[in-house]
Design an enzyme around this catalytic site. Sequence first.
Site, short mmCIF file in Angstrom:
data_model
loop_
_atom_site.label_atom_id
_atom_site.label_comp_id
_atom_site.label_asym_id
_atom_site.label_seq_id
_atom_site.Cartn_x
_atom_site.Cartn_y
_atom_site.Cartn_z
N ASP A 131 -12.54 -35.34 36.00
CA ASP A 131 -13.67 -34.63 36.58
C ASP A 131 -14.14 -33.56 35.59
O ASP A 131 -14.40 -33.86 34.43
CB ASP A 131 -13.25 -34.04 37.95
CG ASP A 131 -14.39 -33.42 38.73
OD1 ASP A 131 -15.17 -34.17 39.33
OD2 ASP A 131 -14.51 -32.18 38.71
N TYR A 155 -20.44 -24.97 37.48
CA TYR A 155 -21.72 -25.64 37.71
C TYR A 155 -22.89 -24.72 37.36
O TYR A 155 -23.88 -25.16 36.78
CB TYR A 155 -21.83 -26.08 39.17
CG TYR A 155 -20.90 -27.21 39.53
CD1 TYR A 155 -21.28 -28.54 39.33
CD2 TYR A 155 -19.64 -26.96 40.06
CE1 TYR A 155 -20.43 -29.59 39.65
CE2 TYR A 155 -18.79 -28.01 40.39
CZ TYR A 155 -19.19 -29.31 40.17
OH TYR A 155 -18.34 -30.35 40.49
N HIS A 176 -13.00 -41.30 43.67
CA HIS A 176 -13.12 -40.38 42.55
C HIS A 176 -11.79 -39.74 42.16
O HIS A 176 -11.56 -39.39 41.00
CB HIS A 176 -14.11 -39.27 42.94
CG HIS A 176 -14.25 -38.17 41.93
ND1 HIS A 176 -14.94 -38.33 40.75
CD2 HIS A 176 -13.78 -36.89 41.94
CE1 HIS A 176 -14.91 -37.20 40.06
NE2 HIS A 176 -14.22 -36.31 40.76
#
Length: 281
Positions: free
Chosen positions: A102, A201, A256
Amino acid sequence: MTARLTRFTSEGMTFDVLDSGPLDGPVVVALHGFPQTSASWAGVVPPLVAAGYRVLAPDQRGYSPGARPPDIASYAVARLVGDVLALADAAGAERFHVLGHDWGAAVAWVLAGVHADRVATLTAVSVPHPAAMARALAGSQALRSWYMAFFQVPGLAERLFRVRGGALARRLLAGTGMPDPEPAVSMLADPASATGPLSWYRALRLPGGLRTGRTAVPTLYVWSDRDTALGRRAAEGTAAHVDGPYRFVVLPGVSHWVPEERPAELAALVLGHLAAHPLDR
């Protein structure tokens, strides 16, 4: 030979790290993703250690309690990469293998692209090469990545994630197939621990973003076809950005969360990759 590490410093901050395996073994740095910690590697580390590798799994910037700077600029990718190099230096590892899942994979791609002299091999799990990701965002990947825009507004996600004991975070993470979302829900429901991870982010809008060059080091990329966040286009497009030896593996029927869902299979893939490209070559 260095001593066993429990902490290391970078930019004056203190990071927690799990240091396992023989102190004189080839070093593997394992970088976790969002919203996780070094605990996400619990099922992957033992086979690597049994094979003679020293595995360093840090709680990264924003996750370690002693390394939670408040400003978004502190989460620029160059500084995240710098933390990994500081860890390797603390361990006395001039060259090392890097394994990332990730966001940890995103940092690993940049690290391998910019500091190929330090990285022996790269194993990226789930996240593709940043250039392949950027190209895919012009298409259907944008719909998969809607949450990235949601996370951009400072304070918004923190407020929503703490409502009703983290109900929104729990629903979102359970929808991705996360095997045990409760530790992540607790992290996101607490503003003291949520802002740092979300700042990764928010730092994407800084100049440079995740930009990196082509990858020259031997690379293994593991992607799973039930990943709700990262689609096939970027995964298959990654090969065009790797010049070194490259292997792409698709795990069918896996979400994921590969390190938690298929730790033994992932560890076997990593071990094969490391054996094919040893540090002393």
